[in-house]
Write an enzyme that holds these catalytic residues in place. Structure first.
Site, PDB file in Angstrom:
ATOM      1  N   THR A 245      10.854 -24.517  19.130  1.00  0.00           N
ATOM      2  CA  THR A 245       9.953 -25.131  18.886  1.00  0.00           C
ATOM      3  C   THR A 245       9.142 -25.019  17.967  1.00  0.00           C
ATOM      4  O   THR A 245       8.639 -26.297  17.579  1.00  0.00           O
ATOM      5  CB  THR A 245       8.759 -24.115  20.333  1.00  0.00           C
ATOM      6  OG1 THR A 245       9.992 -24.069  21.518  1.00  0.00           O
ATOM      7  CG2 THR A 245       7.699 -24.929  20.964  1.00  0.00           C
ATOM      8  N   SER A 288       8.297 -27.756  24.001  1.00  0.00           N
ATOM      9  CA  SER A 288       9.174 -26.504  25.176  1.00  0.00           C
ATOM     10  C   SER A 288       8.794 -27.249  26.343  1.00  0.00           C
ATOM     11  O   SER A 288       7.806 -27.591  27.150  1.00  0.00           O
ATOM     12  CB  SER A 288       8.189 -25.480  24.894  1.00  0.00           C
ATOM     13  OG  SER A 288       8.899 -24.216  26.087  1.00  0.00           O
ATOM     14  N   CYS A 354       2.290 -18.945  26.859  1.00  0.00           N
ATOM     15  CA  CYS A 354       2.738 -18.363  26.299  1.00  0.00           C
ATOM     16  C   CYS A 354       1.938 -17.361  25.635  1.00  0.00           C
ATOM     17  O   CYS A 354       0.632 -17.066  25.351  1.00  0.00           O
ATOM     18  CB  CYS A 354       2.831 -20.000  25.008  1.00  0.00           C
ATOM     19  SG  CYS A 354       3.959 -18.891  23.902  1.00  0.00           S
ATOM     20  N   ASP A 395      14.518 -30.324  24.909  1.00  0.00           N
ATOM     21  CA  ASP A 395      13.066 -30.615  24.112  1.00  0.00           C
ATOM     22  C   ASP A 395      13.067 -31.243  23.134  1.00  0.00           C
ATOM     23  O   ASP A 395      14.737 -31.793  21.945  1.00  0.00           O
ATOM     24  CB  ASP A 395      13.405 -29.328  23.829  1.00  0.00           C
ATOM     25  CG  ASP A 395      12.594 -28.381  25.397  1.00  0.00           C
ATOM     26  OD1 ASP A 395      12.166 -29.299  25.906  1.00  0.00           O
ATOM     27  OD2 ASP A 395      12.669 -27.462  25.122  1.00  0.00           O
TER      28      ASP A 395
END
Length: 408
Positions: A245, A288, A354, A395
């Site tokens: 990411t 993400s 996260c 993604d």
């Protein structure tokens, strides 16, 4: 006998290389809670409004446990991975926070601040490597020489990976995360990483350092709170979870700035704007976008729709980040966007937000406060249409980014 209901296939393909699926526009306006069909024929619910996504991600009646019947898996590989020993990202309270807290000390704001000199040194070192690689070349791949090694070196150092192993592991991780790798190659790279981590646990047992793995071995494995497989799985998660990411966000940030020269010139003039730039970048490109999923443990109601126990829910943070009720003119990139009380959901929401968000932001802000300031003439070496992107239903990401600059 009525015909069986047909739902649209999900994930939807991106509208263009770098824009979210067009279907989200319609769903945000007309049908914020709907059904979709996954690869295995299962029909989970798709939730797209910012408010609803936040509610789904904080509702204790909705479970993050992937082994529960009905949990929406995005691929055959995901279904197989769900059978593995879970880590905190796939646990509900209280197990989730208990295990997450075992590594939290390495991702606090204070810890990230203490590592800023190292982060800056790492960015500058790889910027110099990029410049060196491009010195006599017509073009150079910014992903390979800059975007990929920076997050890798930083997280590996925090985790306690020996410096001499970094190149090997970066290669393994790139293979397993590369959207165009074969399933067999990705699986082999996974196995290599797990085997490596298992051997490293043994080394840290006798030669500990001041890093995540040493802390897990000393504080959790040796007293018997975790077993060796748990330590390996947590390390694997931290090694791979946000790496692809962040690589994508660096490359996407470069392309986005080049498409918005007015904002780029202001950022070059005032590097402190990198904070605002990163905030908008994370909203605009949700790199993400398929991880925010749940399964209902009891019947619930959402916008008049009854979601039954055992039915999966995909809460699309990507769609929520383009919700016009929260972000006016959402398809326009504007780092000077007026921020209301609502946040973009690039890093998730609620208890499962996260863990490494602060670290990721610090890395991106550092990158964009020095890259164009050092190379103000940095530009694409190929037309945008020739950039190698990740597959349209995965993604968003950039696999290779050929760039050049004036070398007077």
């Amino acid at each position: 006998m009525g015909s069986e209901q047909v739902y649209p296939r999900f994930p939807f393909a991106r509208a263009s290389d770098d824009q979210p699926p067009a279907e989200f526009h319609r769903l945000l306006r007309e049908c914020p809670v709907s059904r979709v069909e996954l690869w295995d024929g299962s029909p989970p619910w798709l939730v797209v409004k910012h408010e609803d996504v936040c509610n789904v991600l904080t509702d204790p009646r909705l479970s993050k446990v992937r082994q529960r019947e009905g949990f929406p898996e995005m691929s055959r590989g995901g279904k197989a991975a769900a059978a593995n020993r879970p880590t905190f990202v796939d646990m509900d309270a209280p197990d989730h926070m208990r295990q997450r807290n075992m590594v939290m000390a390495f991702f606090t704001e204070e810890y990230v601040q203490s590592r800023l000199p190292f982060i800056r040194d790492t960015v500058h070192r790889h910027l110099n490597e990029l410049i060196k690689a491009g010195k006599d070349a017509k073009e150079v791949d910014l992903v390979h020489h800059f975007a990929l090694p920076i997050p890798s070196h930083i997280i590996y150092d925090i985790l306690g990976i020996p410096h001499e192993d970094i190149e090997y592991l970066t290669s393994c991780n790139a293979t397993r995360a590369n959207g165009s790798s074969t399933a067999a190659a990705a699986q082999a790279a996974n196995e290599e990483l797990l085997g490596y981590l298992e051997r490293l646990v043994d080394k840290k047992s006798t030669h500990p350092g001041k890093d995540v793995m040493s802390t897990l071995v000393h504080d959790q494995l040796q007293p018997g709170h975790l077993d060796k497989l748990d330590v390996v799985q947590i390390m694997f998660l931290l090694l791979v979870a946000g790496n692809a990411t962040l690589v994508s966000m660096i490359a996407l940030g470069v392309v986005t700035l080049l498409e918005h020269p007015d904002q780029l010139s202001q950022l070059i003039e005032d590097p402190s704007l990198s904070k605002q730039f990163v905030e908008e970048l994370c909203r605009y490109h949700t790199a993400s976008a398929l991880a925010t999923r749940r399964v209902a443990t009891v019947d619930i109601e959402l916008r008049g729709e009854k979601i039954r126990a055992g039915e999966g829910i995909i809460a699309s943070n990507q769609a929520a980040n383009r919700d016009p009720d929260v972000f006016p003119d959402p398809d326009t990139f504007n780092m000077f966007r007026k921020r209301g009380s609502e946040e973009a959901l690039a890093f998730g929401w609620g208890d499962h937000r996260c863990l490494a968000e602060g670290l990721a932001r610090a890395e991106l802000e550092t990158v964009f406060s020095v890259l164009f300031q050092t190379l103000p003439s940095l530009r694409l070496a190929v037309p945008k249409s020739e950039i190698e992107w990740t597959p349209a239903t995965k993604d968003i990401g950039i696999l290779k980014l050929p760039v050049t600059w004036d070398k007077d």
